[in-house]
Design a protein around this motif. Structure first.
Motif, PDB file in Angstrom:
ATOM      1  N   LYS A 139       0.817  -1.211   0.000  1.00 11.39           N
ATOM      2  CA  LYS A 139       0.000   0.000   0.000  1.00 11.39           C
ATOM      3  C   LYS A 139       0.860   1.274   0.000  1.00 11.39           C
ATOM      4  O   LYS A 139       1.988   1.282   0.503  1.00 11.39           O
ATOM      5  CB  LYS A 139      -0.899   0.033   1.234  1.00 11.39           C
ATOM      6  N   THR A 140       0.281   2.326  -0.545  1.00  8.72           N
ATOM      7  CA  THR A 140       0.857   3.657  -0.406  1.00  8.72           C
ATOM      8  C   THR A 140       0.347   4.264   0.899  1.00  8.72           C
ATOM      9  O   THR A 140      -0.852   4.239   1.174  1.00  8.72           O
ATOM     10  CB  THR A 140       0.426   4.568  -1.574  1.00  8.72           C
ATOM     11  N   GLY A 141       1.260   4.740   1.710  1.00  9.83           N
ATOM     12  CA  GLY A 141       0.872   5.321   2.993  1.00  9.83           C
ATOM     13  C   GLY A 141       1.568   6.645   3.246  1.00  9.83           C
ATOM     14  O   GLY A 141       2.473   7.045   2.510  1.00  9.83           O
ATOM     15  N   GLU A 142       1.121   7.320   4.275  1.00  7.18           N
ATOM     16  CA  GLU A 142       1.742   8.584   4.682  1.00  7.18           C
ATOM     17  C   GLU A 142       2.040   8.526   6.178  1.00  7.18           C
ATOM     18  O   GLU A 142       1.174   8.148   6.970  1.00  7.18           O
ATOM     19  CB  GLU A 142       0.833   9.767   4.390  1.00  7.18           C
ATOM     20  N   ILE A 143       3.250   8.892   6.537  1.00  4.25           N
ATOM     21  CA  ILE A 143       3.628   8.904   7.955  1.00  4.25           C
ATOM     22  C   ILE A 143       2.975  10.103   8.632  1.00  4.25           C
ATOM     23  O   ILE A 143       3.221  11.248   8.265  1.00  4.25           O
ATOM     24  CB  ILE A 143       5.155   8.942   8.117  1.00  4.25           C
ATOM     25  N   VAL A 144       2.134   9.810   9.617  1.00  4.85           N
ATOM     26  CA  VAL A 144       1.371  10.860  10.303  1.00  4.85           C
ATOM     27  C   VAL A 144       2.110  11.354  11.536  1.00  4.85           C
ATOM     28  O   VAL A 144       2.115  12.554  11.843  1.00  4.85           O
ATOM     29  CB  VAL A 144      -0.026  10.334  10.691  1.00  4.85           C
ATOM     30  N   SER A 145       2.720  10.442  12.264  1.00  4.99           N
ATOM     31  CA  SER A 145       3.452  10.831  13.476  1.00  4.99           C
ATOM     32  C   SER A 145       4.557   9.813  13.738  1.00  4.99           C
ATOM     33  O   SER A 145       4.498   8.672  13.260  1.00  4.99           O
ATOM     34  CB  SER A 145       2.514  10.918  14.689  1.00  4.99           C
ATOM     35  N   ILE A 146       5.555  10.246  14.505  1.00  4.43           N
ATOM     36  CA  ILE A 146       6.719   9.402  14.791  1.00  4.43           C
ATOM     37  C   ILE A 146       7.114   9.567  16.253  1.00  4.43           C
ATOM     38  O   ILE A 146       7.110  10.669  16.793  1.00  4.43           O
ATOM     39  CB  ILE A 146       7.919   9.787  13.905  1.00  4.43           C
ATOM     40  N   GLN A 147       7.462   8.442  16.866  1.00  6.66           N
ATOM     41  CA  GLN A 147       8.074   8.455  18.194  1.00  6.66           C
ATOM     42  C   GLN A 147       9.389   7.679  18.111  1.00  6.66           C
ATOM     43  O   GLN A 147       9.433   6.594  17.527  1.00  6.66           O
ATOM     44  CB  GLN A 147       7.164   7.807  19.232  1.00  6.66           C
ATOM     45  N   ASP A 150      14.774   4.331  21.452  1.00  6.06           N
ATOM     46  CA  ASP A 150      16.164   3.898  21.340  1.00  6.06           C
ATOM     47  C   ASP A 150      16.661   4.144  19.919  1.00  6.06           C
ATOM     48  O   ASP A 150      16.671   5.267  19.459  1.00  6.06           O
ATOM     49  CB  ASP A 150      16.299   2.424  21.764  1.00  6.06           C
ATOM     50  N   ASN A 151      17.023   3.079  19.199  1.00  5.29           N
ATOM     51  CA  ASN A 151      17.538   3.241  17.837  1.00  5.29           C
ATOM     52  C   ASN A 151      16.482   2.933  16.775  1.00  5.29           C
ATOM     53  O   ASN A 151      16.807   2.639  15.627  1.00  5.29           O
ATOM     54  CB  ASN A 151      18.746   2.325  17.618  1.00  5.29           C
ATOM     55  N   LEU A 152      15.209   3.021  17.158  1.00  2.52           N
ATOM     56  CA  LEU A 152      14.120   2.736  16.234  1.00  2.52           C
ATOM     57  C   LEU A 152      13.162   3.923  16.145  1.00  2.52           C
ATOM     58  O   LEU A 152      13.063   4.728  17.070  1.00  2.52           O
ATOM     59  CB  LEU A 152      13.338   1.502  16.690  1.00  2.52           C
ATOM     60  N   MET A 153      12.460   3.994  15.040  1.00  7.49           N
ATOM     61  CA  MET A 153      11.421   5.001  14.844  1.00  7.49           C
ATOM     62  C   MET A 153      10.080   4.277  14.753  1.00  7.49           C
ATOM     63  O   MET A 153       9.896   3.385  13.914  1.00  7.49           O
ATOM     64  CB  MET A 153      11.670   5.801  13.571  1.00  7.49           C
ATOM     65  N   VAL A 154       9.153   4.645  15.632  1.00 12.05           N
ATOM     66  CA  VAL A 154       7.825   4.041  15.666  1.00 12.05           C
ATOM     67  C   VAL A 154       6.880   4.988  14.937  1.00 12.05           C
ATOM     68  O   VAL A 154       6.600   6.091  15.408  1.00 12.05           O
ATOM     69  CB  VAL A 154       7.361   3.806  17.120  1.00 12.05           C
ATOM     70  N   CYS A 155       6.385   4.552  13.774  1.00 13.56           N
ATOM     71  CA  CYS A 155       5.627   5.430  12.881  1.00 13.56           C
ATOM     72  C   CYS A 155       4.152   5.043  12.824  1.00 13.56           C
ATOM     73  O   CYS A 155       3.819   3.862  12.653  1.00 13.56           O
ATOM     74  CB  CYS A 155       6.203   5.367  11.465  1.00 13.56           C
ATOM     75  N   ASN A 156       3.297   6.033  12.968  1.00 14.70           N
ATOM     76  CA  ASN A 156       1.867   5.866  12.731  1.00 14.70           C
ATOM     77  C   ASN A 156       1.625   6.207  11.270  1.00 14.70           C
ATOM     78  O   ASN A 156       1.873   7.335  10.832  1.00 14.70           O
ATOM     79  CB  ASN A 156       1.067   6.781  13.653  1.00 14.70           C
ATOM     80  N   THR A 165       0.807   0.703  12.652  1.00 14.61           N
ATOM     81  CA  THR A 165       2.102   1.061  13.231  1.00 14.61           C
ATOM     82  C   THR A 165       3.206   0.317  12.493  1.00 14.61           C
ATOM     83  O   THR A 165       3.118  -0.895  12.290  1.00 14.61           O
ATOM     84  CB  THR A 165       2.145   0.696  14.719  1.00 14.61           C
ATOM     85  N   VAL A 166       4.220   1.064  12.078  1.00 11.27           N
ATOM     86  CA  VAL A 166       5.379   0.458  11.414  1.00 11.27           C
ATOM     87  C   VAL A 166       6.638   0.914  12.142  1.00 11.27           C
ATOM     88  O   VAL A 166       6.842   2.109  12.362  1.00 11.27           O
ATOM     89  CB  VAL A 166       5.460   0.850   9.928  1.00 11.27           C
ATOM     90  N   VAL A 167       7.469  -0.050  12.515  1.00 17.74           N
ATOM     91  CA  VAL A 167       8.728   0.239  13.194  1.00 17.74           C
ATOM     92  C   VAL A 167       9.867   0.134  12.182  1.00 17.74           C
ATOM     93  O   VAL A 167       9.940  -0.830  11.416  1.00 17.74           O
ATOM     94  CB  VAL A 167       8.962  -0.740  14.360  1.00 17.74           C
ATOM     95  N   THR A 168      10.744   1.134  12.159  1.00 19.96           N
ATOM     96  CA  THR A 168      11.873   1.126  11.233  1.00 19.96           C
ATOM     97  C   THR A 168      13.143   1.567  11.939  1.00 19.96           C
ATOM     98  O   THR A 168      13.088   2.309  12.931  1.00 19.96           O
ATOM     99  CB  THR A 168      11.595   2.053  10.023  1.00 19.96           C
ATOM    100  N   ASN A 169      14.285   1.124  11.410  1.00 21.27           N
ATOM    101  CA  ASN A 169      15.575   1.589  11.942  1.00 21.27           C
ATOM    102  C   ASN A 169      16.160   2.707  11.082  1.00 21.27           C
ATOM    103  O   ASN A 169      17.297   3.126  11.299  1.00 21.27           O
ATOM    104  CB  ASN A 169      16.564   0.430  12.065  1.00 21.27           C
ATOM    105  N   ASP A 170      15.388   3.177  10.103  1.00 22.84           N
ATOM    106  CA  ASP A 170      15.806   4.328   9.300  1.00 22.84           C
ATOM    107  C   ASP A 170      15.474   5.599  10.078  1.00 22.84           C
ATOM    108  O   ASP A 170      14.326   6.021  10.156  1.00 22.84           O
ATOM    109  CB  ASP A 170      15.079   4.308   7.952  1.00 22.84           C
TER     110      ASP A 170
END
Length: 237
Positions: A139-147, A150-156, A165-170
């Motif tokens: 799917k095409t999505g848009e990142i609405v918010s980020i927390q 540690d060394n990860l970004m938790v993206c809504n 929710t998608v977790v990334t190390n970028d």
């Protein structure tokens, strides 16, 4: 003739039904729900998938089959038995902090399974494609918010009709990035449940993909799907 017995969409569909059954049986769901109806409806899908496996029908015909229509209706029955469209809210409100992490994971698995079942016709309509990535939603999505954790970004991530929710190390992701998302069986990273994976290759995730929210992105490089292929194959094992 299409070999439906090897169709990745049907294989992922079957595994998703099994995932729902296993999760619903073991989840700590303290609210009011009809467990028997949920499990009976889910288990009754498995014989229908076997009929589809050995139908040797073209994917477009399978998408319109009575079996697919019946499974979509059973998903609605399951959601009703769980408590309605916002079924997960009551369960999350009834657990303490120590129980919540595991429950979030269980709910995410059940949501993944129900979504995979209810949208299998959309993937089948894409035609005779022999590729693991066809088994799940891209799917095409848009990142609405980020927390940051540690060394990860938790993206809504907004997928148009729903958010995950998608977790990334970028660490370079930002709010407003338009991303390609593979909606995958949930995984837990440092206590956070991730419901998918951003597509990317080499320098990190793709942050300006083309496509309307909730639809398949355009022009994604083939190597951006390699890890998704591996994860789908792992799920099927």
């Amino acid at each position: 003739m299409w070999d439906s017995s090897k169709d990745y969409r049907l294989r992922v569909l079957e595994k998703s039904v099994e995932l729902f059954i296993k999760t619903a049986e073991g989840a700590n769901l303290k609210g009011i729900w009809n467990k028997k109806k949920c499990l009976t409806s889910a288990r009754s899908m498995l014989p229908e998938i076997q009929i589809m496996y050995f139908s040797y029908m073209e994917p477009a015909a399978l998408a319109e089959s009575p079996q697919v229509e019946d499974m979509k209706l059973k998903v609605k029955d399951i959601i009703d038995a769980l408590g309605g469209d916002q079924w997960h809210v009551q369960f999350l409100n009834l657990v303490n902090k120590d129980e919540k992490e595991k429950l979030v994971e269980s709910i995410a698995k059940m949501k993944f399974a129900l979504n995979t079942i209810s949208t299998v016709d959309e993937r089948l309509k894409l035609g005779p494609i022999n590729d693991p990535v066809i088994g799940i939603d891209i799917k095409t999505g848009e990142i609405v918010s980020i927390q940051k954790k540690d060394n990860l970004m938790v993206c809504n991530v907004n997928l148009g009709t729903r958010a995950i929710t998608v977790v990334t190390n970028d660490l370079t992701v930002k709010e407003g990035n338009k991303v390609g998302v593979a909606v995958l069986p949930p995984s837990v990273f440092q206590g956070v449940t991730s419901e998918g994976m951003f597509l990317g290759a080499g320098e990190g995730i793709l942050k300006n993909v083309e496509g309307e929210l909730g639809t398949m992105p355009h022009g994604i490089p083939l190597d951006a799907l390699n890890e998704t292929r591996n994860l789908v194959e792992t799920f099927l094992k």
